[in-house]
Every structure is written in C-alpha cells, then in structure tokens.
Design a protein around this motif. Sequence first.
Motif, PDB file in Angstrom:
ATOM      1  N   TYR A  26       0.827  -1.203   0.000  1.00  0.00           N
ATOM      2  CA  TYR A  26       0.000   0.000   0.000  1.00  0.00           C
ATOM      3  C   TYR A  26       0.863   1.255   0.000  1.00  0.00           C
ATOM      4  N   ALA A  27       2.024   1.174   0.662  1.00  0.00           N
ATOM      5  CA  ALA A  27       2.916   2.342   0.706  1.00  0.00           C
ATOM      6  C   ALA A  27       3.368   2.729  -0.708  1.00  0.00           C
ATOM      7  N   ILE A  28       3.552   1.729  -1.576  1.00  0.00           N
ATOM      8  CA  ILE A  28       3.920   2.037  -2.971  1.00  0.00           C
ATOM      9  C   ILE A  28       2.763   2.762  -3.658  1.00  0.00           C
ATOM     10  N   TRP A  29       1.543   2.252  -3.412  1.00  0.00           N
ATOM     11  CA  TRP A  29       0.358   2.889  -4.006  1.00  0.00           C
ATOM     12  C   TRP A  29       0.233   4.340  -3.532  1.00  0.00           C
ATOM     13  N   GLU A  30       0.563   4.603  -2.292  1.00  0.00           N
ATOM     14  CA  GLU A  30       0.492   5.974  -1.779  1.00  0.00           C
ATOM     15  C   GLU A  30       1.472   6.888  -2.508  1.00  0.00           C
ATOM     16  N   VAL A  31       2.660   6.369  -2.795  1.00  0.00           N
ATOM     17  CA  VAL A  31       3.636   7.186  -3.532  1.00  0.00           C
ATOM     18  C   VAL A  31       3.119   7.445  -4.949  1.00  0.00           C
ATOM     19  N   ILE A  32       2.632   6.389  -5.598  1.00  0.00           N
ATOM     20  CA  ILE A  32       2.088   6.543  -6.953  1.00  0.00           C
ATOM     21  C   ILE A  32       0.958   7.579  -6.945  1.00  0.00           C
ATOM     22  N   GLN A  33       0.059   7.448  -5.983  1.00  0.00           N
ATOM     23  CA  GLN A  33      -1.056   8.398  -5.880  1.00  0.00           C
ATOM     24  C   GLN A  33      -0.565   9.832  -5.736  1.00  0.00           C
ATOM     25  N   VAL A  35      11.821  -8.515  -4.885  1.00  0.00           N
ATOM     26  CA  VAL A  35      11.370  -7.328  -5.595  1.00  0.00           C
ATOM     27  C   VAL A  35      12.549  -6.363  -5.752  1.00  0.00           C
ATOM     28  N   ILE A  36      12.532  -5.520  -6.789  1.00  0.00           N
ATOM     29  CA  ILE A  36      13.456  -4.377  -6.841  1.00  0.00           C
ATOM     30  C   ILE A  36      12.625  -3.118  -7.079  1.00  0.00           C
ATOM     31  N   LEU A  37      12.672  -2.194  -6.145  1.00  0.00           N
ATOM     32  CA  LEU A  37      11.856  -0.988  -6.240  1.00  0.00           C
ATOM     33  C   LEU A  37      12.647   0.156  -6.871  1.00  0.00           C
ATOM     34  N   PRO A  38      12.114   0.758  -7.934  1.00  0.00           N
ATOM     35  CA  PRO A  38      12.790   1.933  -8.506  1.00  0.00           C
ATOM     36  C   PRO A  38      12.798   3.063  -7.465  1.00  0.00           C
ATOM     37  N   PRO A  39      13.940   3.715  -7.269  1.00  0.00           N
ATOM     38  CA  PRO A  39      14.067   4.713  -6.201  1.00  0.00           C
ATOM     39  C   PRO A  39      12.979   5.787  -6.189  1.00  0.00           C
ATOM     40  N   ARG A  40      12.514   6.201  -7.365  1.00  0.00           N
ATOM     41  CA  ARG A  40      11.594   7.346  -7.384  1.00  0.00           C
ATOM     42  C   ARG A  40      10.180   6.991  -6.921  1.00  0.00           C
ATOM     43  N   VAL A  41       9.844   5.725  -6.868  1.00  0.00           N
ATOM     44  CA  VAL A  41       8.541   5.339  -6.302  1.00  0.00           C
ATOM     45  C   VAL A  41       8.688   4.441  -5.078  1.00  0.00           C
ATOM     46  N   ALA A  42       9.903   4.168  -4.669  1.00  0.00           N
ATOM     47  CA  ALA A  42      10.100   3.351  -3.466  1.00  0.00           C
ATOM     48  C   ALA A  42       9.624   4.127  -2.237  1.00  0.00           C
ATOM     49  N   PRO A  43       8.825   3.500  -1.373  1.00  0.00           N
ATOM     50  CA  PRO A  43       8.408   4.194  -0.152  1.00  0.00           C
ATOM     51  C   PRO A  43       9.620   4.551   0.709  1.00  0.00           C
ATOM     52  N   HIS A  44      10.648   3.720   0.683  1.00  0.00           N
ATOM     53  CA  HIS A  44      11.904   4.011   1.367  1.00  0.00           C
ATOM     54  C   HIS A  44      13.019   3.704   0.375  1.00  0.00           C
ATOM     55  N   GLN A  45      13.934   4.626   0.229  1.00  0.00           N
ATOM     56  CA  GLN A  45      15.001   4.415  -0.757  1.00  0.00           C
ATOM     57  C   GLN A  45      16.172   3.634  -0.163  1.00  0.00           C
ATOM     58  N   ILE A  46      16.362   3.753   1.142  1.00  0.00           N
ATOM     59  CA  ILE A  46      17.562   3.194   1.761  1.00  0.00           C
ATOM     60  C   ILE A  46      17.210   2.471   3.057  1.00  0.00           C
ATOM     61  N   TYR A  96      14.426  -2.630  -1.410  1.00  0.00           N
ATOM     62  CA  TYR A  96      14.801  -1.221  -1.301  1.00  0.00           C
ATOM     63  C   TYR A  96      16.063  -0.980  -2.126  1.00  0.00           C
ATOM     64  N   PRO A  97      16.142   0.149  -2.832  1.00  0.00           N
ATOM     65  CA  PRO A  97      17.218   0.378  -3.804  1.00  0.00           C
ATOM     66  C   PRO A  97      18.625   0.265  -3.217  1.00  0.00           C
ATOM     67  N   ILE A  98      18.832   0.803  -2.000  1.00  0.00           N
ATOM     68  CA  ILE A  98      20.173   0.785  -1.409  1.00  0.00           C
ATOM     69  C   ILE A  98      20.117   0.264   0.023  1.00  0.00           C
ATOM     70  N   ARG A  99      21.101  -0.603   0.318  1.00  0.00           N
ATOM     71  CA  ARG A  99      21.228  -1.137   1.678  1.00  0.00           C
ATOM     72  C   ARG A  99      22.575  -0.653   2.209  1.00  0.00           C
ATOM     73  N   ILE A 100      22.565  -0.145   3.431  1.00  0.00           N
ATOM     74  CA  ILE A 100      23.822   0.290   4.062  1.00  0.00           C
ATOM     75  C   ILE A 100      24.046  -0.585   5.284  1.00  0.00           C
ATOM     76  N   GLU A 101      25.200  -1.254   5.340  1.00  0.00           N
ATOM     77  CA  GLU A 101      25.485  -2.107   6.490  1.00  0.00           C
ATOM     78  C   GLU A 101      26.625  -1.492   7.295  1.00  0.00           C
ATOM     79  N   ILE A 102      26.365  -1.160   8.545  1.00  0.00           N
ATOM     80  CA  ILE A 102      27.352  -0.474   9.370  1.00  0.00           C
ATOM     81  C   ILE A 102      27.759  -1.342  10.562  1.00  0.00           C
ATOM     82  N   GLY A 103      29.037  -1.717  10.574  1.00  0.00           N
ATOM     83  CA  GLY A 103      29.602  -2.401  11.734  1.00  0.00           C
ATOM     84  C   GLY A 103      30.690  -1.534  12.358  1.00  0.00           C
ATOM     85  N   ALA A 104      31.408  -2.110  13.306  1.00  0.00           N
ATOM     86  CA  ALA A 104      32.434  -1.331  14.017  1.00  0.00           C
ATOM     87  C   ALA A 104      33.487  -0.810  13.040  1.00  0.00           C
ATOM     88  N   ARG A 105      33.887  -1.637  12.056  1.00  0.00           N
ATOM     89  CA  ARG A 105      34.941  -1.234  11.143  1.00  0.00           C
ATOM     90  C   ARG A 105      34.492  -0.054  10.263  1.00  0.00           C
TER      91      ARG A 105
END
Lengths: 501, 501
Positions: B46-53, B292-303, B362-371
């Motif tokens: 539904y969040a995708i539909w909200e962006v499209i709307q 799924v792969i969501l295009p950034p411009r309609v992804a409810p969350h890009q990252i 989601y288009p981009i995933r960021i993984e943050i560890g101690a390093r």
Amino acid sequence: MSNEKTAVTPTRKEDFPGWYQEVLTVSDLAEHAPVRGCMVIKPNGYAIWEVIQSILDKKFKSLGVKNAYFPLLIPLSFLEKEAEHVEGFAKESAVVTHTRLEKGADGKLIPTSPLEEPLIIRPTSETIIGASFAKWIESYRDLPMKINQWCNVMRWEMRPRLFLRTSEFLSQEGHTAHASKEEAQKMALDMLKLYADFAENYLAIPVIRGEKSEGERFPGAMNTYTFEAMMQDGKALQMGTAHFMGTNFAKASDIQFLSKDGVREYAHTTSWGVTTRMIGAMVMVHGDDNGVILPPRVAPHQIVIIPFLMKEGDSCEIMNYCLKLKEELESVQYWGRGLSIILDDRELRAGEKSWDQIKKGYPIRIEIGAREMKEGKIPLFLRTKEKKEALYVSKEELKLKISSILDQVQSDLYAKALSYREANTVLVSTQEEFEEIFRKEVNAGRFVLAPFKGDKTLEAEIQKDFGVTIRCIPHNLPPSCHSCLFTKQSNASQVIFAKSY
Amino acid sequence: MSNEKTAVTPTRKEDFPGWYQEVLTVSDLAEHAPVRGCMVIKPNGYAIWEVIQSILDKKFKSLGVKNAYFPLLIPLSFLEKEAEHVEGFAKESAVVTHTRLEKGADGKLIPTSPLEEPLIIRPTSETIIGASFAKWIESYRDLPMKINQWCNVMRWEMRPRLFLRTSEFLSQEGHTAHASKEEAQKMALDMLKLYADFAENYLAIPVIRGEKSEGERFPGAMNTYTFEAMMQDGKALQMGTAHFMGTNFAKASDIQFLSKDGVREYAHTTSWGVTTRMIGAMVMVHGDDNGVILPPRVAPHQIVIIPFLMKEGDSCEIMNYCLKLKEELESVQYWGRGLSIILDDRELRAGEKSWDQIKKGYPIRIEIGAREMKEGKIPLFLRTKEKKEALYVSKEELKLKISSILDQVQSDLYAKALSYREANTVLVSTQEEFEEIFRKEVNAGRFVLAPFKGDKTLEAEIQKDFGVTIRCIPHNLPPSCHSCLFTKQSNASQVIFAKSY
C-alpha cells in the motif's frame, strides 16, 4: 448588504434542516446521488476531505500506524462470528448475491450466476481485518500491530442526510492488536485524544469526550469512547469513536500470539474511525445564513482574491497586482501547508463573485480595485465578520500578519461554538426538570447533564418517551453524589442527554 | 551468497507465474483475501500505491483536474444507457439485490428487503459520473470540466492474480467533458503522454504508446489509447488507458451545453485510468530471483540501514552512528520528496535482516559495523548489483552523492528493461513467420511487430488460434508499406501482437 437579506433561504432559525440542505447546495459541497441514500461529494467538498485526510494521516503515522487495504466484500460467515456485531449491522447491509447480468426475455438485464455464499459490502471491517491479523500475528514480537485503512463503507440508510447519514460514506478505520489489556485500552483512549484535539484545533469544534453507555456501545465492544459536538440547533452529533474490544474480536477471528513466556494468548484489539460526517459537522457548527464558514486550518483555500475591474483600462494592471499578491501569500507557511489562494478571474461581475465566495465560506476575501492598488492597502474581509467591514493591512505587512489574522478567525469560530454550547447546556437534578425540558422544547435542542444509573432497557424507554439518548458519560467530571434521575440508585454517573443526528 | 542459491523459489526461469506469486509473499506486498478473487494489499504494498497516488495526483491537479467522489453503486438502468458499455461489463458484475439480513429458520443469515432495481458495484463510472456532468454543465463557460476520482472498482474475476487481475482493485478514473472534438481528443492523448512519462521516469518501465484495435477498444469508446509494457516472460501488460468517447456517453447521459453561438450541443468526453496493477507491473519487470526491486523514485523508502552489532559493547555507539546517518540522509530532497530511510533495529541477526531487506527490494542497503564506523566509509549495496559488491562512499560525500547514485539505480533498471524488450521484439512480415513464433514458443513471449488490416472478427480468430492479441497500433511509427499478414490488404498498420496478462 442589508441585514435582512441573506444568501440562504430558509435561515437557520426558520428551518435548520432546510438551511443545512440549502447551504450545501450554494456552497457546492455535495448533492444527493441518483442512487437512493448515496451522495456525490463535489470538488469543493472533496477538497476538504483531502485536507482532513492529510492532517490525520500524518498524525496516525507518527504513532506507528501503517496504511493497508482490505476487501470491500465480507462473507456472511465472517459477520456471524461475533454475535452482537451481526445483530448491530444485519439490518442495514447491502448484499451482493450475483456476479453476472444477462438480458431477460424483455431485453432488460437480470442478475445471474448466484453466489454460493452472499457477500455484504463492509459496514465496518473488524471481521475481515481480523482474519488477516490472525495470519500475520505469531508472537509478541509482532505486537502491537497498528493498521489503518482509508475507504468507503456502506450502511443502508432509509433517511439519508448529506454527510451526516448516507448509505455510502468515506471513512478511515484503524485496527490495532496488543499484548495486554492496558495497552489496548490506552490505544483507544490515545486515539480519542488525537481525534478530539483534531476537532478542536483544526475543525474549531469544541467537543465533549467520554464513554458511550451500554445502549449506545459499538456492537461487540467492551468500551466505546466518543467525542460529541453540539450543532447550531442544539442537537448532538457523534463526531467519531474509538473502541476497546477486549478479546471479543480476537476470539471471533482467532487472533492469538505466543507470549514472552511461551504461552498462547488472545490479543486485545481496538478499532477507531472518523468519516466524511466531520464535514457535515463543520457546516452545522460554523455556517451562517450566508453560507458555509470554513475554519482556516482545514480550508482547502484560505483566501480568495477578487479583482474589481471597473474600467476597461484597469484590467491588466489590477490582474498583475492580484497575481503578485497571490504569489506572495502562497509563500507563507500556515499550519504545515503553504497558504492556498484562489484568484477569482471568472467572467462574472465582481459583486456576483463576492457573494459566490461568501457562500463558499473561504476565511478571508480580498477585493482589489484601482483605489486599493493605488493606496497599497489591502482590504481583508473576514468571513466571520459582517460583509462590508474590511480590515485594512498595508501591502508590506500583509505577509507578516496574515497567519495571525487567520488564527484569529480560527479561534473566533471556536469561541463562538463553545459559548453557544455552554449557553445551551443545563444541569438537571430532578426528573421533572428533565421532562419539562425535553417535553416542551420539541425543536430547541439542549445538552442536559444529569445523573444516570440504569441499563439499556431504561435507555430505550427514555429514547421512546423523549426522543433523546445518552450521548456520553463525559470524562474528567468530578464524581457525582447524586442518585439516578430515573432509578433513584445512588452513585449515578453524570451523563449527557440530547437529541442527536 | 553463492550464485546458485536464491531467495525465491521457483526462479523466474523455472516458473514465472510461480515466481511472481512467491515474490509477492516474501516482499510482503499483498496476499489473497478470504473473499474469492480479492486481495489484501499489505502495508508494504500500500505504501507504494500511496507514492504513486501522490505523484500522479499532483500531475493531474497541475492540468486543472479536480478530485470528487461518486457513488459505488450504479443502477442497472444507468449501465443500460450505452449499448456497448453494458455488453462489455455485464458478464463480470457484482450485483447488490438486497439491503437487509435476517436469521432464517436454521439460524443462518439470509438476505431480505429486495431492491426494486438491483445495483451493481461500479466496474467503471462513466454512466454515474455522466449523470452528474449532465446536471453540472450548462454552457460553454462550464467547459472543459475535468474530474478525477480515486476509488475501488469491481470486475468479477474468475482467474485472479494479485495486482494484475483481481475482482476488486484500487484505481483512479478521470472523466472530462469538452466543447470540441479536437480538445477532447487532445485531452485523451495528453493523459496518455502523462501516464507513459510516469511509467518511464518513475516506474522505470519502458512502454509502447499507441491505440487499441477495434477488438480491444473500451466498450463505448471511439478511440482507446494505451501504453503497454513487456514483462520478464515476454508477455505484454496493459499499464493503463485513456479513452476518447466522442459524443457516445454525452448522448447516453444527456450531457449538453449551450455553445457560444447559443446552440445546444453534446459535449465530447474522455475517461482515463490507472490502477494498482502498476505495482504488479513493477514487480514483474524489475524483480529478480532474490525478490522485488523498487525503482528509487517510487520506493516508499530508498535506503535501509542495517547496524551490524557484533560485540555487546558495540551496540550503543553503532546505533547512534546509524541514527545520525539516517537523519542526515533524510534531509536530502529527491524527486520532490525527502529521502525516506529505514533503520532496521529489529531483534534479528544482521544476516537475516540483510536477506529480508533484499527481498523487499529497497534500492540501497547500508550495512554499518564497528569497522565501517571507524573508517568513516559507508558501504552502499545497490539492489541492482550482486549482494556482496559494495560501493564505498566517504561519510562526508554521502549527502552530496546519494541522489545521483539513486538515479543511477533508476536508470539501470530502465535500461535493463528496455534492452530486454528490444531483444524480445521481432519484426515479422509473413504469416509463416508469425505462426512459427507463436505456435512454437508456447511459453516464451515475444512482441511481434507485423502489418495488420482486419476487423474484430479476424482479431478474435487470431486470438483463438494463437492465444495472442493486438496490444496496440503504436504511435510514432513510419507508415507501413506492407500488406496485412492475414487479409493481404494493402496499407496495413504496423501493430504489436503478443500474449498478455
């Protein structure tokens, strides 16, 4: 304008229901549809709903509520799962029985392909959403689950009134599931607070928060919380509700979760909703005999600029001046949105435009002619004041002052509604007083605050005899030391009786 | 991850429809409802539909379109007003015949209070909106009238597929009335352009714009314009349509206006719509065997930011680092919205979270560890690349570069879809080639561009023999000098044949 001539006939005093119907027509908000009991929400009315949606939707999301969408149609077997629930909605259900149309011998369409199990159009979605919750919730980690749906809803209505009671209406229904009773109850009360704040701070409608009595409770709920407002005829309107369901619906839909201790338990659920009825409330609380009055914070447009073009040569210069004014004002942020301004450039006489915009109720009207332009003074006609009294603000100061002027309109509307309600609320401590008020004043509504301790049978009798119901048991009242007006039992609660929509 | 193991079974190659169903499950977008043919759109979907709307709604409004709301239920007599229209929708109508339920002798609910005239749940709203237009339009001054409605729609479906074909779906339907044929036709074509641009620039789906053939036209329309996309199985999906109605519906609903010359004339109308089907298209065009792969411009969350908490002591510091990163990124404006970031703080192992978020696309995933924290380098895992190949950006540069990296993901998705379509489109100039392609390649889809000049009877025959239809007569093709593959008539148009959803 003279004081006698008003834009709306009948006036509120002459015939309040007639005035309400007429005011919706002249303000172009809604009209009856060709389908019995249904309405067409016209662009002016729908724009208000869009503002209400956008404000509430943000508030819901800030509480961790997510939107989703569930089916319009509900199998009869789902409705039957909760006994009080089916009792409450069966008599007003639109039932889908067939899925195809074919031409009969006379060339007319007739329904064919009967369904094995008929489906009803959702009157509310506890049961169908419950079926999803039962699938989605496995352990305490999935809780709380907070879901909302913006949708259309249908409850077949024999005496429709635009926005207030129609067979179909637009609404929002939130449904949540929690691990504990306390958390669920708090959720329902939090939503009541959110709604009541919205009504008071955005719709400028003072409301009384409280709990419904046994006779007025949502079918299947443990507690129904409500917020009630007084219309200009003294009648009450239920503005919205939030229900604590206990485990009733969790048991009906089998919503169980594995607790932290590894025990399977039923979830505690809530539901809460408001509808397009809020628009009707706004009209009935603030409107006057010249039309609708929109509170600035929910008005789709806060300001209308009307160019007064007297001579041929004026036109271009005045129009440019108005356009610039519009752009400047649109850069002002007001309650989380940019101001929205209409520049009324229709091919109509300026006077006609003024009247038309007055009826539509935009908070401020600006009329610009050659003189206003030359003098650099902007005349603001506040919709809450007499038509001809303008407030003059210099062009330089306008951007700085406009928000506080709009907020003044907003608080004037609220204050007026509050003082009307206070003037029409009476404290009653004997049955005689009660009877006198509701027997005599057939059309003049009142809120009557009186001690009550009885069951739903007594409530039904009172409704039959006096045409009034308990609107709510208000929160935040000091404990009553009176005994019930009717049963004479002690420790009665103070409740509000009123005629209602 | 090894190249062999994928998150979704079956893979696209093994069983495309099976993959599609499974990918919707693992990405939590939607599921089948307990009501036959209907779906539950889950919060992620539904969040995708909200962006499209929100994107489309702004575009519509910038063209002067206003939103309104019309009844869900349509009287049979309305449907009957336009002969082709009733023909087109009668066989898939949900019919409301009763308005009350009562308990029968066996305690089960049975429908009572039959309606005099049954009502159908809107399959589309030309006739009911036409009735309003007929009331609202008086003279040329009221034209053009441009109205849109966001709503649910029902067309009874025997072979439902989530998002693609369900009995109920969410949609937008625009309806306009104009004084001249030319203006109405331009309106329909302008909407086609708006839609196609949206599909290409936001959904990253290359589309072919064109006109429907006689056999595929909207029931009652003069011209139906469509934009068609190729899914990853080579089949076509109609993404949306815009119809020029001529005066057909104006005559059926009596939409007349007084022209500038004082003559009463019928208006020329259009309608145009897209639905939640767009979400299905996005999944089928971009998804891979990991989800799924969501295009950034309609992804409810890009990252999505995933904190990798290895040792006990790490937690607090890493979480704070991630929170600050989230805040910084959220201040970046991207295509008219602020970036939306998920910080995945669930009580799960980091590896589990990674896989879960990969599936959700989601288009981009960021993984943050101690390093990563110590070195100040931010690893960006692009959903369009292999799971383990990170793009490292220094913390300082991240805010500056993130928009262009997202746009790169967006254009990579588009380019990949376009090259797939081009590789699977063939130009055919003999009937033998045509038969060979569609007879042999039972499951492998193709777009076949071929000259055609025939009527809807021939179209039906081809569909029966080969299971393919004319998807559209593409706009912007050079005139064909070929004769029709089937009828051998000269001056045939180049059309696209394909299997379709």
